[in-house]
Design an enzyme around this catalytic site. Structure first.
Site, PDB file in Angstrom:
ATOM      1  N   HIS A  52       0.830  -1.204   0.000  1.00  0.00           N
ATOM      2  CA  HIS A  52       0.000   0.000   0.000  1.00  0.00           C
ATOM      3  C   HIS A  52       0.864   1.253   0.000  1.00  0.00           C
ATOM      4  O   HIS A  52       0.597   2.203  -0.761  1.00  0.00           O
ATOM      5  CB  HIS A  52      -0.924  -0.009   1.215  1.00  0.00           C
ATOM      6  CG  HIS A  52      -1.690   1.268   1.389  1.00  0.00           C
ATOM      7  ND1 HIS A  52      -2.910   1.502   0.808  1.00  0.00           N
ATOM      8  CD2 HIS A  52      -1.385   2.408   2.072  1.00  0.00           C
ATOM      9  CE1 HIS A  52      -3.335   2.711   1.119  1.00  0.00           C
ATOM     10  NE2 HIS A  52      -2.423   3.279   1.894  1.00  0.00           N
ATOM     11  N   GLU A  53       1.889   1.287   0.851  1.00  0.00           N
ATOM     12  CA  GLU A  53       2.748   2.476   0.928  1.00  0.00           C
ATOM     13  C   GLU A  53       3.489   2.704  -0.388  1.00  0.00           C
ATOM     14  O   GLU A  53       3.633   3.845  -0.839  1.00  0.00           O
ATOM     15  CB  GLU A  53       3.737   2.334   2.092  1.00  0.00           C
ATOM     16  CG  GLU A  53       3.095   2.292   3.472  1.00  0.00           C
ATOM     17  CD  GLU A  53       2.318   3.554   3.794  1.00  0.00           C
ATOM     18  OE1 GLU A  53       2.692   4.642   3.305  1.00  0.00           O
ATOM     19  OE2 GLU A  53       1.323   3.467   4.525  1.00  0.00           O
ATOM     20  N   HIS A  57       1.388   4.502  -2.951  1.00  0.00           N
ATOM     21  CA  HIS A  57       1.388   5.967  -2.895  1.00  0.00           C
ATOM     22  C   HIS A  57       2.567   6.543  -3.675  1.00  0.00           C
ATOM     23  O   HIS A  57       2.453   7.617  -4.288  1.00  0.00           O
ATOM     24  CB  HIS A  57       1.458   6.445  -1.442  1.00  0.00           C
ATOM     25  CG  HIS A  57       0.151   6.394  -0.722  1.00  0.00           C
ATOM     26  ND1 HIS A  57      -0.974   7.052  -1.177  1.00  0.00           N
ATOM     27  CD2 HIS A  57      -0.212   5.774   0.444  1.00  0.00           C
ATOM     28  CE1 HIS A  57      -1.981   6.844  -0.334  1.00  0.00           C
ATOM     29  NE2 HIS A  57      -1.544   6.064   0.642  1.00  0.00           N
ATOM     30  N   GLU A  91      -6.294   7.096  -1.308  1.00  0.00           N
ATOM     31  CA  GLU A  91      -6.115   5.841  -0.571  1.00  0.00           C
ATOM     32  C   GLU A  91      -6.606   4.658  -1.410  1.00  0.00           C
ATOM     33  O   GLU A  91      -5.974   3.600  -1.445  1.00  0.00           O
ATOM     34  CB  GLU A  91      -6.851   5.895   0.773  1.00  0.00           C
ATOM     35  CG  GLU A  91      -6.299   6.898   1.769  1.00  0.00           C
ATOM     36  CD  GLU A  91      -4.894   6.566   2.263  1.00  0.00           C
ATOM     37  OE1 GLU A  91      -4.305   5.560   1.810  1.00  0.00           O
ATOM     38  OE2 GLU A  91      -4.381   7.325   3.090  1.00  0.00           O
TER      39      GLU A  91
END
Length: 265
Positions: free
Chosen positions: A132-133, A136, A191
């Site tokens: 997920h990070e 970004h 997100e």
């Protein structure tokens, strides 16, 4: 050693002498913002890259990075084996031995995982958070947030030079930029984009995307049971309904794509 304390990011203290046994993530108190505006044209991509590197180097210097022979680092190296880049961005991974529950990825591909997050996540869940990070980074969310901080935040006067070389910054200013890297908050749309991009990244690297679902579920349950939010929960989730929607959406993707949830999880 297990760490049970979940500390909010706002409670982080200024730079001080610390030992690994009692370390906590370390950021200098931000200096007051000035009023003079900085034009976007004065900040080049080269300057951006220099500021990111300087900020990451400062954080690595002023926080306890675990050595290569530490069990936490060995575990992270094993989990990320073969993962060296993301869409051409070289990745590097380190573990901070701190009590805050968090992880973050920087525009230059630096990924920092906190030991306390590793304490509460199994391998699949931890890779879900890392994916997920990195999502970004791949969607340029972290780069855009960092650029905004440089142009409108407390350090904007310091970076307002028209020179091609990044201006020299104080420890306090570097701490402020470090806070913008680790504490960047994104919109619900961003997100969701990071969820999808992180999912694709995990699949492309042979990891089970169910780990992302399970990590989200664990954070949601942790909030319900303890009535407190870790730093990473504060950043990634804004409300119960939206969190559950994200979980349900990623579950549907896993099922549709034929991935099997790890047995007993």
């Amino acid at each position: 050693m297990k760490k049970t304390m979940l500390r909010l990011f706002a409670a982080m203290v200024c730079l001080c002498a610390i030992t690994p046994a009692s370390a906590q993530f370390n950021l200098k108190k931000a200096v007051s913002g000035a009023t003079k505006a900085v034009q976007a044209a004065t900040l080049t991509d080269k300057q951006m890259a220099e500021y990111v590197k300087e900020s990451v180097d400062w954080m690595d210097k002023n926080n306890p990075v675990l050595p290569e022979d530490d069990p936490y680092t060995i575990r992270l190296r094993k989990l990320t084996e073969g993962i060296t880049e993301a869409d051409g961005i070289p990745l590097n991974f380190k573990v901070y031995n701190v009590i805050d529950v968090n992880a973050f990825a920087c525009p230059d591909g630096s990924v920092r995982v906190f030991s306390s997050l590793m304490d509460i996540m199994d391998d699949d869940e931890l890779m879900g958070i890392i994916g997920h990070e990195i999502g970004h980074v791949l969607k340029h969310h972290s780069k855009n947030a960092f650029r905004t901080e440089l142009l409108t935040g407390a350090v904007k006067d310091a970076v307002g030079s028209t020179s091609n070389k990044a201006a020299a910054l104080t420890d306090s200013q570097l701490g402020t930029l470090g806070q913008s890297l680790i504490g960047a908050k994104y919109s619900q749309k961003q997100e969701n984009e990071a969820d999808d991009c992180g999912y694709d990244f995990l699949v492309a690297n042979g990891r089970n995307p169910w780990g992302m679902v399970m990590s989200f579920e664990k954070f949601l349950n942790m909030e319900d049971e303890q009535g407190a939010k870790s730093t990473v929960v504060q950043r990634m989730f804004s409300s119960h309904p939206e969190t559950q929607k994200r979980i349900d959406r990623m579950k549907a993707r896993c099922v549709k794509d034929g991935f099997t949830r790890p047995e007993g999880k």
